[in-house]
Design a protein around this motif. Structure first.
Motif, PDB file in Angstrom:
ATOM      1  N   THR A  98       1.122  -1.110  -0.357  1.00  0.00           N
ATOM      2  CA  THR A  98       0.177   0.150  -0.087  1.00  0.00           C
ATOM      3  C   THR A  98       1.107   1.011   0.092  1.00  0.00           C
ATOM      4  N   ARG A  99       0.818   2.109   0.180  1.00  0.00           N
ATOM      5  CA  ARG A  99       1.438   3.773   0.265  1.00  0.00           C
ATOM      6  C   ARG A  99       1.170   3.565   1.158  1.00  0.00           C
ATOM      7  N   SER A 100       3.035   4.099   1.732  1.00  0.00           N
ATOM      8  CA  SER A 100       3.770   4.028   3.404  1.00  0.00           C
ATOM      9  C   SER A 100       2.701   5.087   3.684  1.00  0.00           C
ATOM     10  N   TYR A 101       2.795   4.258   5.062  1.00  0.00           N
ATOM     11  CA  TYR A 101       2.304   4.906   6.621  1.00  0.00           C
ATOM     12  C   TYR A 101       2.872   5.233   7.989  1.00  0.00           C
ATOM     13  N   TYR A 102       4.258   5.197   7.408  1.00  0.00           N
ATOM     14  CA  TYR A 102       5.139   5.949   9.086  1.00  0.00           C
ATOM     15  C   TYR A 102       6.502   5.845   7.978  1.00  0.00           C
ATOM     16  N   ARG A 103       7.654   6.166   8.030  1.00  0.00           N
ATOM     17  CA  ARG A 103       9.191   5.877   7.639  1.00  0.00           C
ATOM     18  C   ARG A 103       9.875   6.652   8.965  1.00  0.00           C
ATOM     19  N   SER A 104      10.748   5.325   9.161  1.00  0.00           N
ATOM     20  CA  SER A 104      11.316   5.306  10.349  1.00  0.00           C
ATOM     21  C   SER A 104      12.630   5.043  10.173  1.00  0.00           C
ATOM     22  N   ALA A 105      13.828   4.994  11.124  1.00  0.00           N
ATOM     23  CA  ALA A 105      15.316   4.761  10.989  1.00  0.00           C
ATOM     24  C   ALA A 105      15.719   3.883  11.974  1.00  0.00           C
ATOM     25  N   TYR A 106      17.032   3.476  11.552  1.00  0.00           N
ATOM     26  CA  TYR A 106      17.852   2.702  12.610  1.00  0.00           C
ATOM     27  C   TYR A 106      18.338   3.939  13.294  1.00  0.00           C
ATOM     28  N   THR A 107      18.680   4.036  14.627  1.00  0.00           N
ATOM     29  CA  THR A 107      18.532   4.379  15.958  1.00  0.00           C
ATOM     30  C   THR A 107      19.755   4.814  15.976  1.00  0.00           C
ATOM     31  N   PHE A 108      20.560   5.335  16.785  1.00  0.00           N
ATOM     32  CA  PHE A 108      22.222   5.324  18.208  1.00  0.00           C
ATOM     33  C   PHE A 108      20.858   5.127  19.482  1.00  0.00           C
ATOM     34  N   VAL A 109      21.423   4.143  19.816  1.00  0.00           N
ATOM     35  CA  VAL A 109      20.696   3.838  21.370  1.00  0.00           C
ATOM     36  C   VAL A 109      22.043   4.471  22.014  1.00  0.00           C
ATOM     37  N   PRO A 143      23.584  -7.603   8.710  1.00  0.00           N
ATOM     38  CA  PRO A 143      22.596  -6.353   9.237  1.00  0.00           C
ATOM     39  C   PRO A 143      23.544  -4.737   8.495  1.00  0.00           C
ATOM     40  N   PRO A 144      22.959  -4.229   8.165  1.00  0.00           N
ATOM     41  CA  PRO A 144      23.396  -2.808   7.265  1.00  0.00           C
ATOM     42  C   PRO A 144      23.789  -1.885   8.791  1.00  0.00           C
ATOM     43  N   ALA A 145      24.272  -2.032   9.684  1.00  0.00           N
ATOM     44  CA  ALA A 145      25.026  -1.141  10.744  1.00  0.00           C
ATOM     45  C   ALA A 145      26.500  -2.052  11.080  1.00  0.00           C
ATOM     46  N   ALA A 146      26.473  -3.405  11.041  1.00  0.00           N
ATOM     47  CA  ALA A 146      27.898  -3.866  10.776  1.00  0.00           C
ATOM     48  C   ALA A 146      28.195  -3.837   9.266  1.00  0.00           C
ATOM     49  N   GLN A 147      27.600  -3.993   8.618  1.00  0.00           N
ATOM     50  CA  GLN A 147      28.717  -3.491   7.291  1.00  0.00           C
ATOM     51  C   GLN A 147      29.157  -1.709   6.873  1.00  0.00           C
ATOM     52  N   ALA A 148      28.090  -1.029   7.527  1.00  0.00           N
ATOM     53  CA  ALA A 148      28.982   0.413   7.992  1.00  0.00           C
ATOM     54  C   ALA A 148      29.723   0.513   8.956  1.00  0.00           C
ATOM     55  N   LEU A 149      29.995  -0.268   9.843  1.00  0.00           N
ATOM     56  CA  LEU A 149      31.071  -0.559  11.241  1.00  0.00           C
ATOM     57  C   LEU A 149      32.539  -1.128  10.063  1.00  0.00           C
ATOM     58  N   ALA A 150      32.057  -2.266   9.705  1.00  0.00           N
ATOM     59  CA  ALA A 150      32.768  -3.083   9.337  1.00  0.00           C
ATOM     60  C   ALA A 150      33.634  -1.962   8.046  1.00  0.00           C
ATOM     61  N   SER A 151      32.640  -1.595   7.249  1.00  0.00           N
ATOM     62  CA  SER A 151      33.808  -0.634   6.205  1.00  0.00           C
ATOM     63  C   SER A 151      34.534   0.698   6.318  1.00  0.00           C
ATOM     64  N   VAL A 189      22.800   0.432  17.691  1.00  0.00           N
ATOM     65  CA  VAL A 189      21.972   1.078  16.886  1.00  0.00           C
ATOM     66  C   VAL A 189      20.896  -0.698  16.599  1.00  0.00           C
ATOM     67  N   VAL A 190      19.584   0.086  16.362  1.00  0.00           N
ATOM     68  CA  VAL A 190      18.989  -0.045  16.717  1.00  0.00           C
ATOM     69  C   VAL A 190      17.664   0.537  16.321  1.00  0.00           C
ATOM     70  N   TRP A 191      16.617  -0.468  15.148  1.00  0.00           N
ATOM     71  CA  TRP A 191      15.436   0.429  14.954  1.00  0.00           C
ATOM     72  C   TRP A 191      14.487   0.487  15.395  1.00  0.00           C
ATOM     73  N   GLY A 192      14.284   1.881  14.667  1.00  0.00           N
ATOM     74  CA  GLY A 192      13.416   2.645  15.566  1.00  0.00           C
ATOM     75  C   GLY A 192      12.803   2.466  16.012  1.00  0.00           C
ATOM     76  N   PRO A 193      11.476   1.830  15.729  1.00  0.00           N
ATOM     77  CA  PRO A 193      10.439   1.132  16.936  1.00  0.00           C
ATOM     78  C   PRO A 193      10.693   0.450  18.181  1.00  0.00           C
ATOM     79  N   PHE A 194      11.808   0.187  17.752  1.00  0.00           N
ATOM     80  CA  PHE A 194      12.211  -0.964  19.062  1.00  0.00           C
ATOM     81  C   PHE A 194      12.625   0.701  20.185  1.00  0.00           C
ATOM     82  N   ALA A 195      13.349   1.021  19.887  1.00  0.00           N
ATOM     83  CA  ALA A 195      14.388   1.435  20.469  1.00  0.00           C
ATOM     84  C   ALA A 195      13.537   2.805  20.874  1.00  0.00           C
ATOM     85  N   GLY A 196      12.819   3.092  20.744  1.00  0.00           N
ATOM     86  CA  GLY A 196      11.810   4.219  21.026  1.00  0.00           C
ATOM     87  C   GLY A 196      10.719   3.610  21.875  1.00  0.00           C
TER      88      GLY A 196
END
Length: 264
Positions: A98-109, A143-151, A189-196
């Motif tokens: 469907t059309r999106s109903y929210y936009r969120s992000a990974y977060t630093f906690v 996970p994208p966080a692992a790739q970003a850190l490894a790079s 580094v946690v997906w936003g809904p979990f972190a919040g």
């Protein structure tokens, strides 16, 4: 006259209830132990939004419960056991989104009393901190966080926490946020809904800061539009859901904010 009006109101209300009960149910596939999204007691924000959607469509809501693991869509939506999945990336190919109903992000906690408030993987402090990440399986490359850190050659100080957690316990995905609050790791580094959601439930105050920028190079993405998903041949339901998302956008956002979901 007032008694006639009251009787008429009862007749109208009864007719609406009968009409709703006679309509085909809105069958939603949902995880029975996946807070803050959903659980068997229908306490998650996806449960609340599903209730809003069903109510708007005048259809009774029923669930098909299944853990969200590999093969979830194949064994639920594609198998005809439900009509709607509540939360999928807006570009997810196996379904018709469907059309999106929210936009969120990974977060630093991090703990607020540490005054870290890290925003970027380029922050030099990450080289000296113990970092927790959500991982799938035992391969830190996925996970994208692992790739970003490894790079950036940040590897030895990284700790992996299974994204599914211990499914035999309530709130199985909470461990990573708990580890930050308890001081077992410095930042996660946690997906936003979990972190919040889980961050609000810790005894120690936590800072939840969306990863910035939203992309790390051409392939790593840290912010996502989230949609609902229907079967690929069910364009009629998709149209109905799209209309509800537009009509009920303020109510949907109120639900998301009440669960602490970081909204972009």
């Amino acid at each position: 006259m007032s008694s006639v009006c009251s009787a008429l109101a009862v007749i109208v209300a009864t007719g609406v209830m009968l009409e709703t009960s006679q309509r085909s149910p809105l069958r939603v596939c949902s995880d029975p132990n996946n807070m803050p999204f959903s659980n068997l007691q229908a306490q998650g924000f996806e449960n609340k939004i599903a209730e809003l959607v069903a109510r708007d469509l005048g259809r009774p809501l029923v669930y098909f419960w299944s853990p969200q693991r590999r093969g979830f869509i194949r064994n639920t939506l594609a198998a005809g056991r439900c009509d709607l999945v509540m939360g999928i990336p807006a570009q997810y190919a196996p379904v018709q989104p469907t059309r999106s109903y929210y936009r969120s992000a990974y977060t630093f906690v991090s703990r607020r009393d540490r005054h870290l408030r890290i925003r970027s993987f380029d922050d030099p402090r990450l080289r000296a901190l113990t970092i927790g990440i959500q991982m799938i399986g035992d391969d830190y490359n996925n996970p994208p966080a692992a790739q970003a850190l490894a790079s950036r050659h940040i590897i030895q100080n990284v700790r992996g926490y299974p994204v599914y957690g211990d499914y035999s316990k309530p709130d199985p995905q909470r461990d990573l946020v708990d580890a930050v609050a308890a001081g077992r790791i410095d930042v996660a580094v946690v997906w936003g809904p979990f972190a919040g959601y889980f961050g609000r439930r810790e005894a120690s105050a936590l800072d939840v800061v969306p990863v910035s920028p939203e992309r790390d190079g051409p392939s790593l993405v840290f912010a996502f539009d989230i949609a609902m998903g229907v079967r690929r041949d069910d364009s009629a339901l998709r149209g109905d859901i799209d209309a509800v998302i537009v009509r009920r956008a303020p109510g949907i956002r109120r639900i998301l904010r009440s669960y602490g979901v970081p909204l972009l």
